[in-house]
Scaffold this active site. Structure first.
Site, mmCIF file in Angstrom:
data_model
loop_
_atom_site.group_PDB
_atom_site.id
_atom_site.type_symbol
_atom_site.label_atom_id
_atom_site.label_comp_id
_atom_site.label_asym_id
_atom_site.label_seq_id
_atom_site.Cartn_x
_atom_site.Cartn_y
_atom_site.Cartn_z
ATOM 1 N N GLY A 131 -1.208 -8.779 5.918
ATOM 2 C CA GLY A 131 -1.294 -7.866 7.056
ATOM 3 C C GLY A 131 -1.759 -8.694 8.305
ATOM 4 O O GLY A 131 -1.051 -9.501 8.786
ATOM 5 N N GLY A 132 -2.986 -8.676 8.765
ATOM 6 C CA GLY A 132 -3.559 -9.208 9.906
ATOM 7 C C GLY A 132 -3.248 -10.567 10.201
ATOM 8 O O GLY A 132 -2.736 -10.898 11.187
ATOM 9 N N SER A 184 -6.430 -8.575 3.097
ATOM 10 C CA SER A 184 -7.245 -9.641 3.707
ATOM 11 C C SER A 184 -7.119 -11.011 3.051
ATOM 12 O O SER A 184 -7.820 -11.773 3.142
ATOM 13 C CB SER A 184 -8.687 -9.446 3.486
ATOM 14 O OG SER A 184 -9.155 -8.185 4.307
ATOM 15 N N GLU A 191 -1.580 3.189 2.980
ATOM 16 C CA GLU A 191 -1.771 3.526 4.402
ATOM 17 C C GLU A 191 -0.959 4.944 4.616
ATOM 18 O O GLU A 191 -1.137 5.957 5.219
ATOM 19 C CB GLU A 191 -1.643 2.745 5.504
ATOM 20 C CG GLU A 191 -2.855 1.644 5.911
ATOM 21 C CD GLU A 191 -2.410 0.296 6.519
ATOM 22 O OE1 GLU A 191 -1.375 0.204 6.950
ATOM 23 O OE2 GLU A 191 -3.408 -0.503 6.125
ATOM 24 N N GLY A 223 -7.726 -4.884 5.068
ATOM 25 C CA GLY A 223 -8.155 -4.915 6.524
ATOM 26 C C GLY A 223 -9.839 -5.022 6.851
ATOM 27 O O GLY A 223 -10.315 -4.669 7.771
ATOM 28 N N ASN A 235 3.142 -8.015 6.832
ATOM 29 C CA ASN A 235 3.446 -6.609 7.246
ATOM 30 C C ASN A 235 2.891 -6.329 8.618
ATOM 31 O O ASN A 235 1.480 -6.368 8.792
ATOM 32 C CB ASN A 235 2.587 -5.696 6.164
ATOM 33 C CG ASN A 235 2.605 -4.212 6.381
ATOM 34 O OD1 ASN A 235 3.368 -3.982 7.601
ATOM 35 N ND2 ASN A 235 1.571 -3.294 5.929
ATOM 36 N N GLU A 239 -2.249 -4.014 -3.651
ATOM 37 C CA GLU A 239 -3.271 -3.990 -2.820
ATOM 38 C C GLU A 239 -4.525 -3.053 -3.046
ATOM 39 O O GLU A 239 -4.252 -1.927 -2.784
ATOM 40 C CB GLU A 239 -2.511 -3.574 -1.414
ATOM 41 C CG GLU A 239 -1.051 -4.354 -1.319
ATOM 42 C CD GLU A 239 -0.807 -4.366 0.288
ATOM 43 O OE1 GLU A 239 -0.696 -5.389 1.076
ATOM 44 O OE2 GLU A 239 -0.886 -3.381 0.965
ATOM 45 N N HIS A 299 2.835 1.974 0.588
ATOM 46 C CA HIS A 299 1.851 1.298 1.088
ATOM 47 C C HIS A 299 0.620 2.383 1.193
ATOM 48 O O HIS A 299 0.855 3.618 1.455
ATOM 49 C CB HIS A 299 1.953 0.943 2.528
ATOM 50 C CG HIS A 299 1.027 -0.178 3.025
ATOM 51 N ND1 HIS A 299 -0.285 0.359 3.403
ATOM 52 C CD2 HIS A 299 0.831 -1.483 3.019
ATOM 53 C CE1 HIS A 299 -1.046 -0.408 3.623
ATOM 54 N NE2 HIS A 299 -0.290 -1.759 3.347
ATOM 55 N N LYS A 314 2.759 -3.651 10.219
ATOM 56 C CA LYS A 314 2.098 -2.393 10.589
ATOM 57 C C LYS A 314 2.620 -1.902 11.904
ATOM 58 O O LYS A 314 3.520 -1.954 12.402
ATOM 59 C CB LYS A 314 0.571 -2.375 10.329
ATOM 60 C CG LYS A 314 0.068 -3.139 8.721
ATOM 61 C CD LYS A 314 -1.115 -2.764 8.557
ATOM 62 C CE LYS A 314 -1.353 -3.256 7.266
ATOM 63 N NZ LYS A 314 -2.703 -3.119 6.728
HETATM 64 P P1 13P Z 1 -4.800 -6.983 5.784
HETATM 65 O O1 13P Z 1 -4.158 -8.490 5.303
HETATM 66 O O2 13P Z 1 -4.877 -7.149 7.242
HETATM 67 O O3 13P Z 1 -5.882 -6.933 5.019
HETATM 68 O O4 13P Z 1 -3.619 -5.962 5.303
HETATM 69 C C1 13P Z 1 -3.199 -6.084 4.045
HETATM 70 C C2 13P Z 1 -1.862 -5.108 3.709
HETATM 71 O O5 13P Z 1 -2.206 -3.692 4.156
HETATM 72 C C3 13P Z 1 -0.660 -5.616 3.966
HETATM 73 O O6 13P Z 1 0.345 -4.555 3.685
#
Ligand code: 13P
Length: 248
Positions: free
Chosen positions: A233-234, A212, A96, A172, A9, A166, A94, A11
């Protein structure tokens, strides 16, 4: 036997130029045959990525969609628009989007139904805040998110939905859930799906963990009974890291 499914993802990161460089890199690698890999990119990159990833085996995902086919919804993108350019998956609900953009269990449910009807496979996100976990309410909270998300969706369609667990406190933050915490909640999610649909359906549904996920913790997380993959994510922004997670 459920498939392994690793989705990145992105983002609100990467320009189209950066996305295409990533696509070129991943296209030169040979994907393991037993892992489905997808990238959830910003809307502006999807059409270019569709072309750049053709033949690579990497599937394409969007990060959000509207629940109507069309209408006066300035700034929104519909499922038929995504389907038209060959998008395979869409992340729905999600945290967010729930936190910053007013997504609710009700809109998540509407979006799941619309995605399924449009031939787009939803990746439905659920997960609790730290406050809810510390209050001992995490299992009930996540079960309720699952029940509301799948409300009115028949079992034959539910099998095509991927669930991503999640926990908000792990996104994050570098604070990954332990394999035990993540595995237990994913088992609880599968149990909840079993109460809705029976094990014939719940054992087929792919459940990812997200929060993470990094090259050094991916294999321990994936080695649990009910975690079938990851929503990354990251670490999905850097090809080398994402690739290490795919191989794990
Ligand atoms: P991180 O892997 O950066 O923690 O993000 C997870 C996420 O929100 C994937 O949708």
């Amino acid at each position: 036997m459920r498939k392994r499914f690793i989705a990145g993802n992105w983002k609100m990161y990467k320009t189209t130029k950066e996305a295409l460089a990533f696509a070129q890199g991943i296209s030169s690698l040979e994907l393991p045959s037993d892992v489905v890999v997808a990238i959830a990119a910003p809307f502006t990159q999807l059409a270019a990525l569709q072309e750049a990833l053709a033949g690579s085996g990497v599937r394409l995902a969007a990060q959000n969609m509207h629940f109507e086919d069309e209408g006066a919804y300035t700034g929104e993108i519909s499922a038929p628009m995504l389907a038209e350019i060959g998008v395979d998956y869409c992340i729905i609900g999600h945290s967010e989007r729930r936190q910053h953009f007013g997504e609710t269990d009700e809109t998540v449910n509407k979006k799941l139904k619309k995605a399924i009807a449009s031939g787009i496979e939803p990746i439905c996100c659920v997960g609790e805040s730290l406050e809810i976990r510390d209050g001992g309410e995490a299992e009930d909270y996540v079960a309720s998110q699952i029940q509301k998300a799948f409300s009115g969706i028949p079992g034959g369609e539910a099998v095509g939905v991927t669930v991503a667990y999640e926990p908000i406190w792990a996104i994050g933050t570098g604070r990954t859930a332990t394999p035990e915490q993540a595995g237990d909640m994913c088992s609880h999610i599968r149990h909840t799906l079993g109460t809705l649909y029976g094990t014939g359906v719940s054992e087929k549904i792919i459940i990812q963990y997200g929060g993470s996920v990094k090259p050094d913790n991916a294999s321990a997380l994936m080695n649990t009974r009910d975690i079938d993959g990851a929503l990354v994510g990251g670490a999905s922004l850097v090809l080398e890291d994402f690739w290490t997670i795919i191989l794990a």
